[in-house]
Design a protein around this motif. Structure first.
Motif, mmCIF file in Angstrom:
data_model
loop_
_atom_site.group_PDB
_atom_site.id
_atom_site.type_symbol
_atom_site.label_atom_id
_atom_site.label_comp_id
_atom_site.label_asym_id
_atom_site.label_seq_id
_atom_site.Cartn_x
_atom_site.Cartn_y
_atom_site.Cartn_z
ATOM 1 N N GLN A 21 -3.014 -5.484 -2.421
ATOM 2 C CA GLN A 21 -1.873 -4.572 -2.524
ATOM 3 C C GLN A 21 -0.650 -5.225 -3.161
ATOM 4 O O GLN A 21 0.081 -4.593 -3.924
ATOM 5 N N GLY A 22 -0.422 -6.501 -2.832
ATOM 6 C CA GLY A 22 0.753 -7.188 -3.383
ATOM 7 C C GLY A 22 2.003 -6.389 -3.105
ATOM 8 O O GLY A 22 2.237 -5.964 -1.982
ATOM 9 N N THR A 23 2.778 -6.126 -4.149
ATOM 10 C CA THR A 23 4.013 -5.369 -3.960
ATOM 11 C C THR A 23 3.862 -3.891 -4.334
ATOM 12 O O THR A 23 4.833 -3.200 -4.546
ATOM 13 N N HIS A 24 2.585 -3.436 -4.412
ATOM 14 C CA HIS A 24 2.326 -2.029 -4.765
ATOM 15 C C HIS A 24 3.087 -1.086 -3.831
ATOM 16 O O HIS A 24 3.618 -0.067 -4.255
ATOM 17 N N ARG A 25 3.148 -1.479 -2.582
ATOM 18 C CA ARG A 25 3.699 -0.600 -1.569
ATOM 19 C C ARG A 25 5.206 -0.374 -1.721
ATOM 20 O O ARG A 25 5.680 0.748 -1.582
ATOM 21 N N ASN A 26 5.943 -1.411 -2.012
ATOM 22 C CA ASN A 26 7.391 -1.213 -2.125
ATOM 23 C C ASN A 26 7.873 -1.123 -3.572
ATOM 24 O O ASN A 26 8.628 -0.241 -3.940
ATOM 25 N N THR B 2 -9.420 13.566 -3.847
ATOM 26 C CA THR B 2 -10.324 12.609 -4.485
ATOM 27 C C THR B 2 -10.403 11.344 -3.644
ATOM 28 O O THR B 2 -11.487 10.825 -3.374
ATOM 29 N N VAL B 3 -9.263 10.841 -3.237
ATOM 30 C CA VAL B 3 -9.241 9.607 -2.448
ATOM 31 C C VAL B 3 -10.049 9.789 -1.169
ATOM 32 O O VAL B 3 -10.923 8.983 -0.843
ATOM 33 N N MET B 4 -9.793 10.867 -0.453
ATOM 34 C CA MET B 4 -10.425 11.052 0.853
ATOM 35 C C MET B 4 -11.939 11.245 0.746
ATOM 36 O O MET B 4 -12.680 10.937 1.675
ATOM 37 N N LEU C 131 4.582 11.557 7.072
ATOM 38 C CA LEU C 131 4.976 10.197 6.697
ATOM 39 C C LEU C 131 4.463 9.869 5.301
ATOM 40 O O LEU C 131 5.173 9.346 4.457
ATOM 41 N N GLY C 132 3.211 10.234 5.101
ATOM 42 C CA GLY C 132 2.567 9.941 3.821
ATOM 43 C C GLY C 132 3.307 10.608 2.672
ATOM 44 O O GLY C 132 3.585 9.976 1.650
ATOM 45 N N TYR D 293 -3.387 -9.576 0.260
ATOM 46 C CA TYR D 293 -4.006 -8.393 0.840
ATOM 47 C C TYR D 293 -3.125 -7.845 1.959
ATOM 48 O O TYR D 293 -2.408 -8.603 2.614
ATOM 49 N N SER D 294 -3.202 -6.560 2.172
ATOM 50 C CA SER D 294 -2.406 -5.959 3.244
ATOM 51 C C SER D 294 -3.081 -6.232 4.581
ATOM 52 O O SER D 294 -4.274 -6.495 4.636
ATOM 53 N N ARG D 295 -2.321 -6.148 5.653
ATOM 54 C CA ARG D 295 -2.922 -6.372 6.960
ATOM 55 C C ARG D 295 -3.489 -5.085 7.550
ATOM 56 O O ARG D 295 -4.334 -5.097 8.399
ATOM 57 N N GLN D 296 -3.006 -3.966 7.042
ATOM 58 C CA GLN D 296 -3.422 -2.694 7.638
ATOM 59 C C GLN D 296 -4.696 -2.129 7.032
ATOM 60 O O GLN D 296 -5.260 -1.195 7.573
ATOM 61 N N GLY D 297 -5.138 -2.675 5.925
ATOM 62 C CA GLY D 297 -6.332 -2.135 5.289
ATOM 63 C C GLY D 297 -6.128 -0.696 4.845
ATOM 64 O O GLY D 297 -5.020 -0.295 4.469
ATOM 65 N N ALA D 298 -7.205 0.093 4.935
ATOM 66 C CA ALA D 298 -7.184 1.467 4.427
ATOM 67 C C ALA D 298 -6.076 2.307 5.060
ATOM 68 O O ALA D 298 -5.473 3.152 4.384
ATOM 69 N N ASP D 299 -5.808 2.070 6.321
ATOM 70 C CA ASP D 299 -4.781 2.888 6.991
ATOM 71 C C ASP D 299 -3.454 2.820 6.253
ATOM 72 O O ASP D 299 -2.770 3.833 6.084
ATOM 73 N N GLY D 300 -3.099 1.638 5.819
ATOM 74 C CA GLY D 300 -1.840 1.471 5.092
ATOM 75 C C GLY D 300 -1.845 2.258 3.796
ATOM 76 O O GLY D 300 -0.860 2.929 3.452
ATOM 77 N N CYS D 301 -2.946 2.215 3.090
ATOM 78 C CA CYS D 301 -3.040 2.934 1.815
ATOM 79 C C CYS D 301 -2.952 4.438 2.056
ATOM 80 O O CYS D 301 -2.300 5.175 1.311
ATOM 81 N N LEU D 302 -3.625 4.879 3.112
ATOM 82 C CA LEU D 302 -3.725 6.322 3.355
ATOM 83 C C LEU D 302 -2.403 6.925 3.810
ATOM 84 O O LEU D 302 -2.201 8.131 3.697
ATOM 85 N N MET D 303 -1.511 6.091 4.277
ATOM 86 C CA MET D 303 -0.157 6.594 4.556
ATOM 87 C C MET D 303 0.366 7.365 3.360
ATOM 88 O O MET D 303 1.035 8.378 3.483
#
Ligand code: HEC
Ligand code: HEC
Ligand code: HEC
Ligand code: HEC
Ligand code: HEC
Ligand code: HEC
Ligand code: HEC
Ligand code: HEC
Ligand code: HEC
Ligand code: HEC
Length: 313
Positions: free
Chosen positions: A98-103, A67-69, A11-12, A50-60
């Motif tokens: 996060q704002g709109t970073h994700r999409n 480096t991140v991990m 998925l990631g 802020y995102s609701r998923q926290g780190a999990d969302g980013c780690l997707m």
């Protein structure tokens, strides 16, 4: 890798590819017009989403980046401390909402010397949790005034920050301070090559009340911490010794023995001009001997007679 991780990482990867193609459209901090940058930064530093998923969302999307991990091997990745980022806003505690970073791939707050955000802005993130006593003098420190960022020295996505390890501290400092690096490799120097002593034996990189961000109240006190015998008091003092050890020594190292800035007699003659010339040929001072052969007590003498006053014994 178990099945759950595998799915997450697939998925990631998919999302990363997606994200990349969008990000190419949206642009990065580097190409962004100043006005747009400031607008986004306002939302990052003030009232962002802020995102609701926290780190999990980013780690997707980011879990494939070693480096991140590695964050989770260090103190900032621990969830068991109430003040830890992981116990609060998690990744966004540092990288901003996060704002709109994700999409749309709006950029996140980024760190370090190559980052396009000002050191002041970067540092305000770190200072929001690290305004402790140790960094009281940060504001007036040379590093702050010269716009050095916390993340120029510190790494957080690591198990052990190299600058906090005595064996690797000097290497980090001298990556910028090349003159001191050259000095410490000269013939005589403080034992800094192997971490026995380090730059922070004398300097506070977060600033201090003293010149050159020295750790003690003034230059000489910094030296007396280890060279107590030079403090005296002496019956006969040598004025420059009391005033400033660096009048004769380069504390970072020198091609001359004893880390002297120059060799005797030139060292001495800089202040005692004409000391060779002011006497006739029979004088002791033109006998071609080193000044130090006779004036052995150059740091001060406790000998009660006149020879003591001339720093001879
Ligand atoms: C949908 C996928 C996706 C999600 C979710 C996502 N990112 Fe990103 N992120 C990207 C892509 C793509 C880039 C640009 C490519 C890169 O540098 O890895 C990026 C870049 C970044 C960068 C800049 C890296 C650099 O070297 O300049 C940071 C920091 C970052 N993301 C943090 C986060 C954080 C924190 C979160 C969670 C709040 C998050 N990202 C969520 C896809 C994502
Ligand atoms: C949300 C709060 C928070 C933020 C933001 C934060 N830190 Fe920390 N930091 C902590 C906590 C909690 C610790 C562990 C306890 C301590 O030493 O104070 C820590 C520890 C440290 C340490 C000591 C590490 C060690 O191994 O002992 C350094 C260095 C550090 N942080 C640097 C930074 C830098 C640089 C930034 C900005 C990029 C930053 N921190 C941002 C909370 C934070
Ligand atoms: C020039 C390099 C440098 C810069 C810039 C720098 N630090 Fe440090 N920092 C160090 C070193 C070296 C140590 C270890 C200090 C020691 O052992 O005396 C340290 C220690 C720390 C520690 C752990 C020990 C303590 O003092 O609590 C924290 C937290 C920390 N720094 C945070 C920060 C923050 C926040 C910033 C930015 C405002 C910053 N540092 C900027 C070099 C730097
Ligand atoms: C304590 C502050 C802090 C936290 C929490 C934090 N980061 Fe970072 N991040 C940084 C700093 C500082 C850097 C620059 C590299 C370094 O210091 O190791 C960075 C670098 C990055 C990069 C660029 C990595 C690269 O390849 O150059 C990404 C992507 C990133 N972080 C994502 C995340 C994600 C995802 C999380 C949550 C799991 C997270 N960060 C949590 C401070 C933080
Ligand atoms: C034994 C103590 C000591 C150690 C160790 C030390 N310094 Fe210094 N440093 C000083 C003193 C004292 C001064 C002020 C010199 C002066 O006034 O002539 C200074 C000055 C400086 C300056 C300012 C130079 C200038 O010309 O203004 C820098 C930069 C510096 N040191 C970096 C470093 C770095 C990097 C290290 C580690 C490689 C280091 N120092 C190790 C004592 C030390
Ligand atoms: C990212 C680059 C960078 C790193 C890494 C760095 N410095 Fe500096 N430092 C600077 C700059 C820029 C200045 C100001 C110009 C100068 O004096 O060279 C400075 C100045 C100094 C000064 C002179 C202070 C004064 O008031 O004259 C000292 C001392 C110093 N640094 C010590 C350190 C120590 C110790 C470390 C490691 C813990 C370190 N620096 C790491 C960039 C850096
Ligand atoms: C943290 C302890 C420490 C501090 C602070 C310190 N020194 Fe040293 N100094 C040492 C050590 C260790 C040696 C090496 C002794 C040896 O090799 O026998 C040394 C050696 C010296 C030497 C003799 C070098 C040689 O080649 O014979 C001089 C000169 C010197 N220091 C001057 C200074 C000056 C000037 C200061 C203040 C700016 C200072 N030191 C601060 C620990 C320190
Ligand atoms: C007027 C110049 C001068 C000043 C100022 C000076 N020194 Fe020296 N220092 C010397 C000379 C010359 C030697 C070499 C002596 C020798 O070879 O007998 C030396 C040697 C040393 C040594 C190594 C040998 C020993 O005697 O232990 C140390 C350590 C030292 N000085 C520390 C200091 C400290 C600390 C200060 C400041 C309090 C200071 N010096 C100020 C000229 C000076
Ligand atoms: C930074 C300048 C400076 C340097 C370098 C320096 N001196 Fe001096 N020296 C002075 C001063 C100032 C006095 C005090 C002068 C006075 O009281 O008339 C003094 C006093 C003396 C005295 C005692 C003079 C008297 O009349 O009682 C002797 C001997 C002496 N120095 C020898 C040396 C020797 C040997 C060296 C080289 C190792 C040296 N000095 C390096 C500045 C210096
Ligand atoms: C052979 C021994 C000897 C040598 C070598 C020597 N001095 Fe002297 N110096 C003396 C004696 C003895 C006195 C004291 C003269 C007196 O009591 O009037 C003295 C006095 C001084 C004084 C005190 C002021 C004065 O003129 O009386 C200074 C300063 C001085 N010497 C500096 C130096 C310097 C600099 C050198 C190296 C260029 C040097 N000396 C080399 C033995 C020597």
């Amino acid at each position: 890798m178990n099945a759950k991780n595998l799915i997450a990482s697939v998925l990631g990867t998919a999302a990363l590819v997606l994200g990349l193609s969008v990000s190419a459209q949206a642009g990065t901090w580097d190409e962004m017009p100043q006005a747009e940058m400031e607008q986004i930064l306002d939302t990052k530093f003030a009232d962002g989403k802020y995102s609701r998923q926290g780190a999990d969302g980013c780690l997707m999307c980011h879990r494939r980046n070693d480096t991140v991990m590695a964050l989770f091997d260090g103190v900032h990745g621990r969830a068991d401390q109430s003040k830890s980022p992981m116990a609060g806003l998690q990744c966004e505690a540092c990288h901003g909402p996060q704002g709109t970073h994700r999409n749309k791939s709006e950029p996140m707050i980024v760190f370090g010397g190559d980052a396009p955000l000002s050191a002041e802005k970067q540092n305000s993130v770190c200072m929001s949790c690290h305004q402790g006593e140790e960094r009281m003098a940060w504001h007036t420190s040379t590093h702050n005034l010269e716009e050095v960022a916390c993340a120029d020295c510190h790494k957080v996505h690591v198990a052990q920050d190299p600058i906090l390890d005595k064996a690797t501290e000097v290497e980090t400092c001298t990556s910028c301070h090349t003159r001191e690096k050259a000095d410490m490799n000269k013939r005589s120097s403080h034992p800094m090559q192997w971490g026995e002593m380090t730059c922070t034996s004398c300097h506070n990189p977060h600033g201090s009340m003293a010149e050159a961000d020295l750790i003690s109240f003034n230059l000489n006190d910094t030296c007396y911490a280890c060279h107590a015998e030079k403090r005296g008091p002496f019956l006969w003092e040598h004025q420059p010794v009391v005033d400033n050890c660096a009048a004769c020594h380069n504390p970072h190292g020198s091609v001359n023995d004893g880390m002297l800035t120059q060799r005797a007699p030139q060292l001495c003659l800089d202040c005692h001009q004409g000391h060779n010339a002011d006497r006739d040929g029979t004088s002791i001072h033109t006998a071609g001997q080193s000044c130090l052969n006779c004036h052995t007590q150059v740091h001060g003498s406790n000998h009660p007679d006149r020879a003591g006053s001339k720093l001879q014994r």
